[in-house]
Write a protein that holds these residues in place. Structure first.
Motif, PDB file in Angstrom:
ATOM      1  N   VAL B  69      -3.042   0.833  -5.941  1.00 41.21           N
ATOM      2  CA  VAL B  69      -2.045   1.089  -6.987  1.00 41.21           C
ATOM      3  C   VAL B  69      -2.371   2.331  -7.829  1.00 41.21           C
ATOM      4  O   VAL B  69      -1.487   3.159  -8.070  1.00 41.21           O
ATOM      5  N   ILE B  72      -1.281   5.410  -5.984  1.00 38.06           N
ATOM      6  CA  ILE B  72       0.180   5.568  -6.005  1.00 38.06           C
ATOM      7  C   ILE B  72       0.606   6.143  -7.351  1.00 38.06           C
ATOM      8  O   ILE B  72       1.441   7.049  -7.431  1.00 38.06           O
ATOM      9  N   GLU B  73      -0.012   5.649  -8.414  1.00 41.13           N
ATOM     10  CA  GLU B  73       0.335   6.149  -9.746  1.00 41.13           C
ATOM     11  C   GLU B  73      -0.084   7.608  -9.899  1.00 41.13           C
ATOM     12  O   GLU B  73       0.604   8.401 -10.546  1.00 41.13           O
ATOM     13  N   TYR B  83       6.628   5.483 -11.765  1.00 44.23           N
ATOM     14  CA  TYR B  83       5.755   4.785 -10.818  1.00 44.23           C
ATOM     15  C   TYR B  83       6.557   3.991  -9.794  1.00 44.23           C
ATOM     16  O   TYR B  83       6.258   3.989  -8.608  1.00 44.23           O
ATOM     17  N   ILE B  84       7.597   3.300 -10.282  1.00 46.52           N
ATOM     18  CA  ILE B  84       8.312   2.384  -9.385  1.00 46.52           C
ATOM     19  C   ILE B  84       8.971   3.135  -8.235  1.00 46.52           C
ATOM     20  O   ILE B  84       9.055   2.633  -7.121  1.00 46.52           O
ATOM     21  N   ARG B  85       9.403   4.382  -8.484  1.00 52.33           N
ATOM     22  CA  ARG B  85      10.086   5.127  -7.421  1.00 52.33           C
ATOM     23  C   ARG B  85       9.117   5.435  -6.273  1.00 52.33           C
ATOM     24  O   ARG B  85       9.473   5.359  -5.107  1.00 52.33           O
ATOM     25  N   PHE B  87       6.319   3.753  -5.734  1.00 54.43           N
ATOM     26  CA  PHE B  87       5.909   2.449  -5.201  1.00 54.43           C
ATOM     27  C   PHE B  87       6.925   1.950  -4.173  1.00 54.43           C
ATOM     28  O   PHE B  87       6.555   1.385  -3.143  1.00 54.43           O
ATOM     29  N   LEU B  98      -0.886  -1.008   2.225  1.00 54.33           N
ATOM     30  CA  LEU B  98      -1.041  -1.450   0.836  1.00 54.33           C
ATOM     31  C   LEU B  98      -2.304  -2.284   0.656  1.00 54.33           C
ATOM     32  O   LEU B  98      -2.642  -2.666  -0.453  1.00 54.33           O
TER      33      LEU B  98
END
Lengths: 672, 222
Positions: B69, B72-73, B83-85, B87, B98
């Protein structure tokens, strides 16, 4: 302007319209889940299939198909019927049959549309898919197995709220809607996604399992949580308001409402003042109306004309007018509504109004925010700024940096910048066709004069094609502010003038933000509805009604006069505020000249004609010339979005929102 | 959601990967990738950046790499995206892992053509070497995943191991490849059929035979 035929009916629609809109123009209902007028087009639910000629010999998604000349659209053919049944059957494959325990039941798009367009029974015999629950914070309750992945919530977060927390992760059958790492959806507009959700996947957490929609009585009202004047519907059962839903008003709130508007209602039955109190030996003790009035009459007899009235933030115009009439009857004009000590010039109301109007702000192409945290002070004006940016507007701001959900060029935290605007800003304003200045309450004290001095740069004269443009706007935070100013609730020096006059008798009408230590010498009568600051300091408490329990007139920050109806009755011995003032006036020997609410309204309208007419009040543009040198930093007046007034401070939901979303307390539920 | 991966414990992952940043070489590559797209369109770099980050994680852990995570951030911050995009993208594509994987990520194709040509034998061979679907072997060498069509149907069955394809497999050939990898060798990639180069027809062409030795104009014969 394409002309096309829908089921044989010829319609003409604007360029760029979709086939779905053309069908609606022809009066045909097109079922849909993912399509929403105010969001971008996704085209992923496939429910809006229609038959279109010319085109491939298969049904087409009407929401994503541009209407074109000479199209022949059928919405009633066997192909369309079969397509809808097929889509509905697929959607229901993984949708649980838990309508009896689902809060959406009764107002569910999926329920309604499966009755209208589905096949009536299922052929599916395999196991259904289940999705683990997602945590979305204190406002949104999730049952993600019900989700049909229309992605309305994702698009709302991205496009309207500007808080990109919600997304769709994984893919295919595993696709799920979630917030990032299942944290709370940190938007002040989060409640809208529960309204947008066409199924029961996202529902309102604070009222989970509390009501069924068909049990509720609907009353139209106006929101008082901020000065925007959101049009709302109060849904009540028995004597309790169960929920607040926004009504559509394109000029004010479109169809959104922020979380404070929606979820403060649990406070309408908490911490209420439901009987009079009188302070005896330093302690407030319950009393009868008679005793309370006697106590006031005793003081009033010796007060002469030393009587004042301080209006709170949530008041309707009628209450303020009645109080004004009473104070006037004593021969006093000590009226003030700006509780926290603001003292801006009010000689011209246009200089303190939102002149552009909220809806027209979308057209602005250069926006300067001065001392305003728009996201907290007026969230639904903030969404309009977002829309303006989408059209290409550039936004500058003076004040401490905050996250406004869009890109802002921060010029610095010094109002002195208004005295000589930075080069790039001055140029942007000069080149703009419709520049707008938004002056927040944080800058009204030190920056009002300087902002008015440059207001000319934000005006555009009328041309042949465009109406005149006035880009000078002031944002207020109190629902009662504009009506109060129209009724004269303003002293030159603000509340300090009232303090200086040290009134013997002071009426606090739902005023809870006042610095009461300065009124130590006054006999304080609190007429209000919640046990908050005002009630703690009062000598006599007269229990009044909240906005939901009385009809009233409200004026929003643009000067839009709007009327609200009563939804429920006030609890216990509490009464509508104007009746309290009317009864008290008789006791004090200064009977007010109205016996009914209609008479009161008529009297108010004859004194301030604008208040008698619903709609935008006209304020002629004649700004006063004030000291035009500004300086100093800005302090935003709203310290905690969720706890700005007595009602929301009493609301468990708002307290939790504040603790969790603003102060980072952990409420996430343990996995079961 | 039985198939959805369970993300590893967040606190542990943050402690290990919280300080992730490009190595100098990868920073250079990232700049190059970014330069491919016009200014303001940096979102287009999401997939190449995630791939680069996964490879860097792989290099640091001597595995095929995965996307914790915080990594990804990091990519989201590099690209100025929520972040969500990012992710969403990382969870959408099966090529992004993952959860941690081994040094060799064995992806066996189980789609119809491969299945008809014997992917069950390939699976069995993997199983006999202790590989279990969705798991990494105890020695950290192999992670087995069953994937959908990789587009090698004419040389089916096949596996993709890391960045290479191994085609025309059967039980024994699969074992040979796995054993060679376990020994640290680099087995021949591509088709394992002796005499076959790529995906040309076995036993010579059956159509356009006149084209084998020289260019031939068929048009007159239509």
């Amino acid at each position: 302007m394409p002309k096309l035929k829908v089921d044989g009916i010829e319609v003409e629609v604007p360029q760029g319209a979709t086939v779905l809109q053309a069908c609606e123009a022809a009066g045909k209902e097109i079922p849909r889940f993912c399509y929403h007028e105010r969001l971008s087009i996704a085209g992923n639910c496939r429910m809006c299939l229609v038959e279109v000629k010319p085109g491939p010999p298969k049904p087409q998604a009407s929401c994503a198909l541009p209407a074109a000349d000479n199209q022949e659209v059928r919405t009633d053919s066997p192909m369309v019927k079969a397509a809808r049944e097929g889509v509905m059957e697929f959607l229901l494959i993984n949708h649980p049959l838990d309508c009896p325990i689902c809060d959406q039941g009764g107002e569910c798009d999926l329920q309604d549309q499966s009755v209208a367009y589905g096949r009536g029974q299922s052929r599916y015999e395999e196991n259904k898919r289940a999705v683990t629950e997602k945590y979305m914070g204190p406002i949104i309750k999730t049952v993600m197995t019900r989700c049909i992945q229309c992605t309305r919530c994702v698009r709302f977060g991205e496009e309207v709220a500007g808080v990109e927390d919600i997304g769709a992760i994984y893919r295919g059958e595993n696709m799920q809607i979630t917030t990032y790492l299942e944290k709370a959806f940190k938007s002040e507009l989060s409640g809208n996604v529960a309204d947008l959700c066409p199924v029961g996947a996202l529902t309102h957490k604070p009222v989970a399992f509390e009501y069924r929609p068909w049990e509720l009585k609907r009353n139209l009202s106006i929101d008082v949580m901020d000065a925007v004047g959101t049009n709302i519907r109060l849904d009540s059962r028995g004597r309790q308001v169960m929920r607040v839903l926004p009504r559509i008003n394109e000029d004010v709130n479109e169809e959104w409402a922020h979380d404070k508007t929606r979820y403060h209602v649990d406070a309408l039955v908490r911490r209420r003042l439901d009987r009079p109190f009188v302070r005896k030996d330093g302690k407030l003790v319950p009393a009868t109306w008679e005793e309370a009035f006697d106590a006031i009459a005793g003081v009033a007899a010796n007060a002469g004309s030393s009587v004042a009235a301080i209006a709170g933030d949530l008041l309707d115009a009628e209450t303020m007018y009645a109080a004004k009439a009473l104070v006037k009857a004593f021969g006093s004009d000590l009226l003030e509504g700006r509780q926290t000590g603001m003292a801006y010039d009010t000689s011209s109301l246009s200089a303190v109004a939102f002149n552009t109007t909220i809806a027209a702000l979308e057209e602005a192409d250069a926006i300067l925010l001065v001392g305003t945290n728009l996201r907290w002070e007026a969230p639904l004006v903030n969404t309009r700024v977002r829309k303006a940016i989408k059209r290409g507007a550039k936004v500058f701001a003076i004040g401490p940096q905050v996250d406004l959900t869009y890109k802002v060029e921060w010029l610095g935290d010094d109002l002195g910048l208004l005295n000589s605007l930075p080069e790039n800003l001055a140029q942007a304003i000069d080149n703009a066709k419709k520049p707008a200045l938004i002056l927040g309450p944080g800058a009204l004290k030190n920056g009002h004069g300087a902002a008015l001095a440059i207001a000319g740069a934000f005006q555009r004269a009328a041309t042949e094609t465009e109406a005149a443009w006035n880009g000078f706007n002031v944002v207020h935070t109190a629902a009662a502010r504009m009506a109060g100013l129209m009724l004269g609730y303003a002293q030159k020096g603000g509340i300090a003038d009232i303090v200086a006059a040290s009134p013997k008798l002071a009426f606090f009408l739902g005023a809870d933000e006042v610095d009461f230590s300065k009124f130590a010498g006054s006999f304080k009568v609190y007429i209000g509805h919640h046990g908050d600051q005002g009630a703690h300091h009062a000598d006599v408490i007269l229990p009044g009604a909240t906005y939901a329990e009385k009809p009233g007139t409200y004026v929003n920050l643009e000067g839009r006069v709007q009327r609200a109806d009563r939804a429920v009755f006030a609890p216990g011995e509490a009464r509508e505020d104007w009746t309290i003032l009317r009864a008290l006036s008789e006791k004090l020997g200064r009977t007010l000249p109205f016996d009914s609410f209609d008479e009161l309204r008529a009297a108010m309208a004859s004194e301030v004609p604008a208040l008698g007419q619903e709609g935008l009040a006209e304020f002629a543009w004649n700004p006063p010339s004030l000291a035009s040198q500004a300086s100093g930093p800005v302090t935003y007046p709203v310290a905690d979005f969720y706890l700005t007034n007595a009602i929301c401070r009493a609301s468990p939901t708002m307290q939790r929102c504040s603790a969790e979303l603003l102060h980072g307390e952990d409420f996430a539920e343990a996995a079961e | 959601m039985a198939d959805a991966p369970q993300l590893p414990d967040e606190a542990e992952v943050r402690a290990r990967w919280g300080a992730f940043a490009w190595t100098p070489a990868n920073a250079e590559k990232a700049r190059e990738i970014m330069a491919r797209y016009p200014a303001g369109r940096q979102m287009s770099c999401t997939i190449p950046f995630l791939d680069l980050a996964q490879r860097q994680v792989g290099a640091e852990t001597n595995t095929q790499g995965w996307l914790p995570v915080p990594v990804i951030e990091f990519v989201a911050r590099e690209l100025d995206m929520p972040y969500i995009r990012v992710f969403e993208v990382a969870t959408f594509y099966t090529m992004f892992n993952l959860v941690p994987v081994g040094r060799y990520h064995v992806q066996v194709c189980g789609t119809t053509p491969c299945m008809l040509r014997g992917s069950d034998d390939v699976m069995a061979a993997c199983k006999s070497r202790g590989l279990k679907k969705g798991h990494t072997t105890a020695d950290g060498l192999f992670t087995l995943t069953e994937v959908e069509c990789m587009g090698n149907c004419s040389s089916a069955p096949m596996v993709q191991i890391n960045d290479d394809n191994f085609e025309d497999l059967d039980y024994d050939r699969t074992l040979a490849i796995l054993d060679a990898l376990a020994k640290g060798e680099s087995p021949k990639t591509g088709t394992q059929e002796p005499g076959r180069h790529t995906v040309e027809p076995l036993g010579g062409p059956t159509t356009l035979t006149a084209m084998v030795s020289e260019n031939h104009d068929y048009r007159g014969e239509w």
